[in-house]
Design an enzyme around this catalytic site. Structure first.
Site, PDB file in Angstrom:
ATOM      1  N   PRO A 291       2.817   4.116  14.786  1.00 56.74           N
ATOM      2  CA  PRO A 291       1.585   4.371  14.035  1.00 56.74           C
ATOM      3  C   PRO A 291       1.823   5.276  12.829  1.00 56.74           C
ATOM      4  O   PRO A 291       2.543   6.260  12.923  1.00 56.74           O
ATOM      5  CB  PRO A 291       0.682   5.069  15.066  1.00 56.74           C
ATOM      6  N   TYR A 334      -4.101  -3.483  -3.738  1.00 56.57           N
ATOM      7  CA  TYR A 334      -4.629  -4.570  -2.906  1.00 56.57           C
ATOM      8  C   TYR A 334      -6.124  -4.399  -2.591  1.00 56.57           C
ATOM      9  O   TYR A 334      -6.564  -4.674  -1.471  1.00 56.57           O
ATOM     10  CB  TYR A 334      -3.832  -4.783  -1.614  1.00 56.57           C
ATOM     11  N   CYS A 361      -5.253   5.184 -18.299  1.00 55.61           N
ATOM     12  CA  CYS A 361      -5.513   4.230 -19.378  1.00 55.61           C
ATOM     13  C   CYS A 361      -5.229   2.808 -18.888  1.00 55.61           C
ATOM     14  O   CYS A 361      -4.314   2.131 -19.353  1.00 55.61           O
ATOM     15  CB  CYS A 361      -4.650   4.575 -20.592  1.00 55.61           C
TER      16      CYS A 361
END
Length: 439
Positions: A291, A334, A361
């Site tokens: 984990p 994502y 930017c």
């Protein structure tokens, strides 16, 4: 408003974490600022370890340090009696500096360099998770050089795809990670490793993806692997001592995310393994898991100071913060989604929706679209929840923006564990132009 761990709204309407007012943290340490709820990390680690202990199964719970690595975090993982996954020489070096026991370190990665492998063999780490035949050859050479026997797991791609984003699925057949089962690559790798006296093949590893909310994928992966493990046991005389089932356990980022209690993931996978072990009359392996996000993800909150606004009537109201994709790349990478509140006005009535823009930017530097907030003012403090995994670890210096500071909070105490970068840090390794006189 969904608050995680020790987070609460105090009597003056400020967000509080670990018993400390986040508005005061922002004043003391500046923004952007990562704030980690240490009590919540402890709670998560205990839940994983308790789940294995209750089932009386030999196990290792290894913190996947790619989620967030710094010396203090690695030391906390050691304090919690976790093992440690590293995926680079830098993460291994951090573990060494932190004094982490090397025998509990597992080294991952699809392209470990000869230098990284040599470093890890010299450090006498506990295990390599081997990704390919090239790495097997490098390990054999390094083991020979240092006169060490090296313990390994072979990473496999079991052909199981988790229900998650394409960029964070890793268990399918077409993946850059691991040996492929269907083509027979794993069979050849097992034979190679068993014949190599410098290597000790402990077992098999698989990882099917990230941010997974159900147990079905893990159970299917176990089922798929055991169709092969049975054959390897008979044809190759391979005794599976360790089965590493990876990580990928989901957390709640936004409304609608419904992760299971960590014990449910553990119980389902252990029962699946025990079923096949009993059915095939094989020995029960030690079970390892990894984990990362599920230990630190919802323990992290990022504090920002609000700056400019741009209201386009009937289109969108942009609200800019003093950070962005330099401290949280996930939305741009994502399309990750987050929730947040005004930390200094947590009880104020919601009035409008703002789209939270970063200061880089780039048009794609957007942290949250359409976040409901009270009427926002310049210098309000925005708290974005669940940024503890892959926030600071992916932080970068795009636009030459210094990386933020990191603070651990627990029981009313705050500890600065990563200092804020300075402009001087940004140019530390720059070299001046060596101008030659033109003829």
């Amino acid at each position: 408003m969904h608050l995680h761990g020790t987070s609460r709204v105090n009597d003056i309407g400020h967000l509080e974490i670990g018993g400390i007012d986040t508005v005061e943290l922002a004043k003391q340490y500046g923004t952007p600022l990562f704030v980690y709820d240490v009590s919540l990390i402890r709670q998560k680690a205990k839940a994983f370890k308790t789940a294995f202990n209750d089932l009386d199964v030999r196990s290792q719970v290894a913190y996947a340090s790619k989620a967030f690595s710094c010396v203090a975090m690695v030391q906390l993982a050691n304090e919690l009696d976790l093992s440690l996954d590293v995926v680079s020489g830098g993460e291994l070096y951090t573990a060494m500096i932190a004094g982490f026991p090397m025998e509990r370190v597992h080294f991952h990665g699809n392209n470990k360099s000869p230098e990284e492998i040599d470093m890890a063999v010299r450090a006498n780490i506990g295990c390599f998770v081997v990704d390919n035949f090239y790495e097997l050859e490098l390990l054999k050479q390094a083991a020979n050089t240092h006169q060490r026997k090296v313990s390994i797991l072979l990473r496999t791609t079991p052909g199981v795809e988790a229900h998650t984003h394409d960029y964070i699925t890793t268990g399918q057949e077409d993946s850059k990670f691991g040996f492929d089962l269907l083509s027979g690559q794993v069979d050849r790798a097992i034979e190679w490793a068993l014949d190599c006296e410098q290597l000790e093949l402990l077992g098999i590893h698989c990882h099917i993806g990230s941010q997974i909310f159900e147990t079905t994928g893990f159970v299917l992966a176990v089922e798929k692997l055991y169709t092969y493990i049975e054959n390897w046991s008979k044809s190759l005389n391979f005794d599976l001592k360790v089965l590493n089932l990876g990580g990928g356990f989901g957390i709640r980022y936004i409304e609608g995310d419904e992760p299971l209690p960590v014990g449910d993931y553990v119980k389902a996978t252990i029962e699946a393994v025990q079923h096949h072990v009993n059915k095939l009359n094989l020995s029960m392996p030690e079970i390892w898991i990894e984990p990362g996000r599920s230990l630190v993800g919802d323990a992290g909150t990022t504090l920002y100071t609000l700056g400019s606004q741009k209201d386009i009537p009937n289109v969108r109201h942009y609200l800019s913060v003093d950070g962005g994709m330099t401290d949280n790349l996930r939305p741009a990478l994502y399309q990750a989604k987050y929730e947040g509140i005004l930390a200094n006005r947590a009880n104020d009535q919601v009035e409008t929706k703002y789209s939270i823009a970063g200061k880089c930017c780039e048009s794609g530097d957007m942290l949250i679209w359409d976040l409901p907030l009270p009427k926002a003012n310049h210098k309000d403090v925005l708290a974005v929840f669940c940024t503890g995994a892959y926030g600071y670890s992916m932080a970068n210096n795009y636009n030459r923006i210094p990386r933020p500071a990191v603070v651990f909070v627990e029981d009313g105490d705050a500890q600065l564990v990563v200092e804020r970068e300075t402009y001087e840090d940004l140019v530390r390794f720059d070299l001046p132009l060596n101008t030659k006189e033109k003829v």
